[in-house]
Design an enzyme around this catalytic site. Structure first.
Site, PDB file in Angstrom:
ATOM      1  N   SER A 150      -2.492  85.174  27.542  1.00 55.57           N
ATOM      2  CA  SER A 150      -2.934  85.634  28.861  1.00 55.57           C
ATOM      3  C   SER A 150      -3.606  86.990  28.728  1.00 55.57           C
ATOM      4  CB  SER A 150      -1.723  85.753  29.799  1.00 55.57           C
ATOM      5  OG  SER A 150      -2.029  86.460  30.979  1.00 55.57           O
ATOM      6  N   TYR A 163       6.317  89.273  31.700  1.00 55.83           N
ATOM      7  CA  TYR A 163       5.431  88.217  31.215  1.00 55.83           C
ATOM      8  C   TYR A 163       4.381  88.775  30.261  1.00 55.83           C
ATOM      9  CZ  TYR A 163       1.996  84.413  31.377  1.00 55.83           C
ATOM     10  OH  TYR A 163       1.105  83.417  31.038  1.00 55.83           O
TER      11      TYR A 163
END
Length: 245
Positions: A150, A163
């Site tokens: 990501s 995250y």
């Protein structure tokens, strides 16, 4: 052997005596589901695994083996290893299963440490565990491994500490594995924002309909798998430009 996808992307498979096989985690939703559909549409056998049996049931077909389970569970990973052994090898591993963590996402100063450990278990430890069991099968078929990452791994977005830091760890783990395993291409692939359940959980109550569908990212991921560049980190938008140019 060369397969032509319905999206105009060619995927070349170098072993004409076998049907190419992919193992995809988190295959029941989002990018995992879109990639599973794309691969079995072009003749691959897909071993699709996820936690939700009802969603996995929708993927059943002649070219799909569904395996319900949690990637953090050693017993589930052992079951996958047995399937790979019976299959005689593996051509593609995609570590797509991820967890966002708590939603709404807390700042790191208030982040519950047990939940942070759970995020790392799914996003870092499980992908490494699956790579450890899959590497012999990948070597036997000149295969490729992809870890889905990501932009939160490289950009310090407020609230994304759990995250984002787990994906940064996954990126570095991928880079070190690539240096150690020179005979297996190992990639980090950043698909960018997508209209998925997990992305919606990151923005509770907000409209994310402007985000692209996961299916739009698949051609760039197929391009990465087919072109087999040097191991490293690749961004979907950049590969998409190559696909459409």
């Amino acid at each position: 052997m060369e397969f032509q996808s319905t999206r105009g992307v060619h995927v070349t498979y170098h072993h004409t005596t076998f049907t190419p096989t992919a193992l995809i985690t988190g295959a029941s939703a989002g990018l995992g589901r879109a990639l599973t559909h794309a691969l079995f549409d072009i003749g691959w056998h897909v071993i699709a695994t996820a936690r939700h049996v009802d969603r996995l049931d929708r993927l059943r077909g002649d070219h799909v083996t569904t395996v319900v389970g949690d990637v953090t569970d050693p017993a589930h990973r052992a079951e996958l290893a047995t399937i790979l052994t019976a299959n005689g090898g593996l051509d593609l591993l995609v570590n797509n299963a991820s967890t966002l963590g708590p939603s709404p996402m807390p700042h790191l100063a208030q982040y519950p440490l047990d939940q942070l450990a759970a995020v790392y278990d799914v996003n870092v430890v499980a992908p490494l565990a699956l790579l450890q069991l899959a590497l012999p099968a990948l070597r036997s078929r000149d295969g490729v491994a992809v870890n889905i990452t990501s932009d939160a791994a490289v950009m310090p977005y407020e609230g994304w500490g759990g995250y984002g830091s787990s994906k940064a760890a996954l990126d570095h783990l991928t880079a070190i594995l690539a240096a150690e395993e020179s005979d297996v291409p190992i990639y980090s692939f950043d698909p960018g924002d997508m209209r998925t359940d997990m992305h919606q959980a990151a923005f509770p109550g907000q409209d994310i309909s402007d985000r692209p569908e996961p299916e739009t990212v698949v051609p760039s991921l197929l391009r990465l798998i087919e072109s087999r560049p040097p191991s490293g980190r690749y961004v979907g938008a950049q590969l998409e430009a190559e696909v459409t140019s």
